[in-house]
Design an enzyme around this catalytic site. Structure first.
Site, PDB file in Angstrom:
ATOM      1  N   ARG A  74       0.846  -1.218  -0.159  1.00 18.08           N
ATOM      2  CA  ARG A  74      -0.047   0.019  -0.106  1.00 18.08           C
ATOM      3  C   ARG A  74       0.895   1.181   0.071  1.00 18.08           C
ATOM      4  O   ARG A  74       1.529   1.624   1.143  1.00 18.08           O
ATOM      5  CB  ARG A  74      -1.037  -0.012   1.268  1.00 18.08           C
ATOM      6  CG  ARG A  74      -1.851  -1.061   1.212  1.00 18.08           C
ATOM      7  CD  ARG A  74      -3.072  -0.979   2.122  1.00 18.08           C
ATOM      8  NE  ARG A  74      -3.948  -2.249   1.945  1.00 18.08           N
ATOM      9  CZ  ARG A  74      -4.147  -3.218   2.641  1.00 18.08           C
ATOM     10  NH1 ARG A  74      -3.615  -3.479   3.663  1.00 18.08           N
ATOM     11  NH2 ARG A  74      -5.319  -4.105   2.335  1.00 18.08           N
ATOM     12  N   GLY A 104      -7.432  -3.426  -5.513  1.00 19.58           N
ATOM     13  CA  GLY A 104      -8.427  -3.207  -4.866  1.00 19.58           C
ATOM     14  C   GLY A 104      -8.977  -1.705  -5.567  1.00 19.58           C
ATOM     15  O   GLY A 104      -8.167  -0.909  -6.462  1.00 19.58           O
ATOM     16  N   GLY A 106      -8.768   1.470  -4.172  1.00 18.88           N
ATOM     17  CA  GLY A 106      -7.733   2.485  -3.895  1.00 18.88           C
ATOM     18  C   GLY A 106      -6.835   2.343  -5.035  1.00 18.88           C
ATOM     19  O   GLY A 106      -6.343   3.367  -5.543  1.00 18.88           O
ATOM     20  N   SER A 107      -6.304   1.317  -5.086  1.00 13.92           N
ATOM     21  CA  SER A 107      -5.170   1.117  -6.188  1.00 13.92           C
ATOM     22  C   SER A 107      -5.562   1.522  -7.725  1.00 13.92           C
ATOM     23  O   SER A 107      -4.730   2.161  -8.549  1.00 13.92           O
ATOM     24  CB  SER A 107      -4.637  -0.452  -6.479  1.00 13.92           C
ATOM     25  OG  SER A 107      -4.513  -1.109  -4.962  1.00 13.92           O
ATOM     26  N   SER A 150      -9.155  -8.694  -5.058  1.00 13.22           N
ATOM     27  CA  SER A 150      -9.470  -8.585  -3.464  1.00 13.22           C
ATOM     28  C   SER A 150     -10.168  -9.433  -3.048  1.00 13.22           C
ATOM     29  O   SER A 150     -11.206  -9.999  -3.786  1.00 13.22           O
ATOM     30  CB  SER A 150      -9.987  -7.316  -3.474  1.00 13.22           C
ATOM     31  OG  SER A 150     -10.853  -6.837  -2.188  1.00 13.22           O
ATOM     32  N   ASP A 152     -12.279  -9.153  -0.873  1.00 10.74           N
ATOM     33  CA  ASP A 152     -13.500  -8.197  -0.181  1.00 10.74           C
ATOM     34  C   ASP A 152     -14.816  -8.552  -1.072  1.00 10.74           C
ATOM     35  O   ASP A 152     -15.803  -8.514  -0.697  1.00 10.74           O
ATOM     36  CB  ASP A 152     -13.280  -6.986   0.161  1.00 10.74           C
ATOM     37  CG  ASP A 152     -12.152  -6.730   1.166  1.00 10.74           C
ATOM     38  OD1 ASP A 152     -11.830  -7.792   1.744  1.00 10.74           O
ATOM     39  OD2 ASP A 152     -11.697  -5.803   1.071  1.00 10.74           O
ATOM     40  N   GLY A 195     -13.296  -8.204   5.260  1.00  4.86           N
ATOM     41  CA  GLY A 195     -14.305  -7.944   4.086  1.00  4.86           C
ATOM     42  C   GLY A 195     -14.286  -6.373   4.390  1.00  4.86           C
ATOM     43  O   GLY A 195     -14.810  -5.753   3.136  1.00  4.86           O
ATOM     44  N   HIS A 284      -5.677 -13.111   8.807  1.00  5.76           N
ATOM     45  CA  HIS A 284      -5.044 -13.191   7.378  1.00  5.76           C
ATOM     46  C   HIS A 284      -4.974 -14.746   6.777  1.00  5.76           C
ATOM     47  O   HIS A 284      -4.536 -14.836   5.481  1.00  5.76           O
ATOM     48  CB  HIS A 284      -3.433 -12.742   7.509  1.00  5.76           C
ATOM     49  CG  HIS A 284      -3.745 -11.282   7.746  1.00  5.76           C
ATOM     50  ND1 HIS A 284      -4.132 -10.636   8.813  1.00  5.76           N
ATOM     51  CD2 HIS A 284      -3.515 -10.176   6.538  1.00  5.76           C
ATOM     52  CE1 HIS A 284      -3.891  -9.170   8.559  1.00  5.76           C
ATOM     53  NE2 HIS A 284      -3.628  -9.125   7.266  1.00  5.76           N
TER      54      HIS A 284
HETATM   55  O1  F6P Z   1      -9.012  -5.628   1.510  1.00  8.00           O
HETATM   56  C1  F6P Z   1      -8.449  -6.843   2.138  1.00  8.00           C
HETATM   57  C2  F6P Z   1      -8.218  -6.866   3.306  1.00  8.00           C
HETATM   58  O2  F6P Z   1      -7.741  -8.388   3.604  1.00  8.00           O
HETATM   59  C3  F6P Z   1      -9.529  -6.637   4.308  1.00  8.00           C
HETATM   60  O3  F6P Z   1     -10.324  -7.590   4.074  1.00  8.00           O
HETATM   61  C4  F6P Z   1      -9.008  -6.148   5.474  1.00  8.00           C
HETATM   62  O4  F6P Z   1      -9.708  -5.308   6.250  1.00  8.00           O
HETATM   63  C5  F6P Z   1      -7.524  -5.738   5.105  1.00  8.00           C
HETATM   64  O5  F6P Z   1      -7.402  -5.941   3.909  1.00  8.00           O
HETATM   65  C6  F6P Z   1      -6.635  -6.012   6.440  1.00  8.00           C
HETATM   66  O6  F6P Z   1      -5.357  -5.334   5.829  1.00  8.00           O
HETATM   67  P1  F6P Z   1      -3.883  -5.580   6.293  1.00  8.00           P
HETATM   68  O7  F6P Z   1      -3.511  -6.833   5.623  1.00  8.00           O
HETATM   69  O8  F6P Z   1      -3.178  -4.401   5.827  1.00  8.00           O
HETATM   70  O9  F6P Z   1      -3.974  -6.041   7.793  1.00  8.00           O
END
Ligand code: F6P
Length: 366
Positions: A74, A104, A106-107, A150, A152, A195, A284
């Protein structure tokens, strides 16, 4: 010869490797040079060894792999003008004039902004003496194509994002495991799933596992009644002889006052009901593992379509997002899809939950 670069950005998802493989191989098949940008937009900003020309064999075996082997991030630098300027320079230096971004919303928004700024970025590079007029002359038009990677499944304009079904399958598997121990001990489990602001994973996981109750942001719970309703439903199922209770909570779950409903809130209600209750936050693991067949297929078909789009688009065409609608791979204007995705947040903020749910791929519950 068209020079196409592919990158993955934002949270990883299963099927991103399959998508990169498809872009690389379709690109080579259609006689393009294909580059992989490593580490998402950071690779574009930093350049150098993070931009690598890909050969057919470089992606051998990638169809079946989880995560993204070209890395993702990101990237904060790309949100800044200087970062995008540096990225534009690296594109021109490598002769790249088309970018396929798998990420996603944003990207993808970042990608479209990059395209809209492109002519002014080139001008600025020339005026700063970083590149000459001659060097930038062949690169006046930048083609951007979006693929939605994604877990989500939160993007408008497509029925499914790459990774969503794999993630759903992972959740299904984990809830099945939990159900076994829950039944043994006659326990209740609150399972929190990812999500972000979208309830697709929670809703579908709940239906697929026969959960007792589901909390999602788009169908916000009534703050004064949800606790009693939850108790009534779970008690009814128990009265019918069910030995386990499973409640799926989307991480973005809300009540209709827009107050978050947390796993802890739900657990407290189940404890009040007298149930021995545990919380499992899947975390994750939901983004891990290999892509299911449908995600490999989606990523492959969309990756090929992305390359075809690069070859067919004219400078006047809006940047497309490659999606799937009613079983057809489609191109839809990226900006529109991002705008429509944002409408969900607007609807939720305005407490128009019927609208929110109708804009999502969860609308089948109506
Ligand atoms: O957008 C994908 C996602 O896995 C979401 O479901 C979750 O809220 C977020 O990313 C978690 O982000 P990170 O991997 O930065 O903790």
């Amino acid at each position: 010869k068209k020079k196409i670069a592919v990158l993955t950005s934002g949270g990883d998802s299963q099927g991103m490797c399959s998508a990169v493989r498809a872009v690389v191989r379709a690109g080579i098949f259609y006689d393009c040079d294909v580059f992989a940008i490593y580490e998402g937009y950071s690779g574009l900003v930093q350049g150098g060894s993070l931009i690598k020309k890909m050969q057919w064999q470089d992606v051998r075996g990638w169809l079946a792999l989880g995560g993204t082997l070209i890395g993702t991030a990101r990237c904060m630098e790309f949100r800044e003008k200087w970062g995008r300027l540096q990225a534009a320079k690296n594109m021109v230096v490598n002769g790249i004039d088309a970018l396929v971004v798998c990420g996603g919303d944003g990207s993808l928004t970042g990608a479209d902004l990059f395209r809209s700024e492109w002519p002014s970025l080139l001008e600025e590079l020339v005026s700063k003496g970083e590149l000459t007029k001659e060097e930038v002359a062949p690169y006046q038009n930048l083609t951007i194509v979006g693929l939605v990677g994604s877990i989500d499944n939160d993007m408008a304009g497509t029925d499914s994002t790459i990774g969503a079904n794999s993630s759903l399958e992972r959740i299904r598997e984990m809830v099945d495991y939990i159900d076994a121990t829950a039944t043994s001990h006659s326990r209740a489990f609150v399972v929190e799933v990812m999500g972000r602001h979208c309830g697709w994973l929670a809703l579908n996981a709940g239906i697929a596992t026969g959960a007792d109750y589901i909390f999602i942001p788009e169908r916000a719970a009534n703050p004064s009644t949800w606790k009693d309703e939850l108790k009534v439903v779970c008690a009814r199922h128990r009265a019918k002889g069910k030995r386990n209770t499973t409640v799926i909570v989307a991480e973005g779950a809300l009540d209709s006052d827009l107050k978050p409903i947390t796993s802890e809130d739900v657990k407290n209600v189940l404890v009040e009901l007298g149930l021995d209750t545990r919380i499992t936050t899947l975390g994750h693991v939901q983004r891990g593992g290999v892509a299911v067949a449908s995600d490999r297929l989606l990523a492959t078909l969309q990756g090929v379509e992305a390359v075809k789009a690069v070859l067919e688009l004219t400078p006047a065409d809006p940047s497309p997002l490659i999606g799937i609608l009613e079983n057809k791979i489609i191109r839809t204007p990226l900006v529109e899809a991002v705008k429509n995705t944002k409408l969900v947040a607007t609807a939720i903020a305005a407490k128009d939950f019927d609208k929110a749910i109708s804009l999502r791929n969860t609308d089948f519950i109506e």
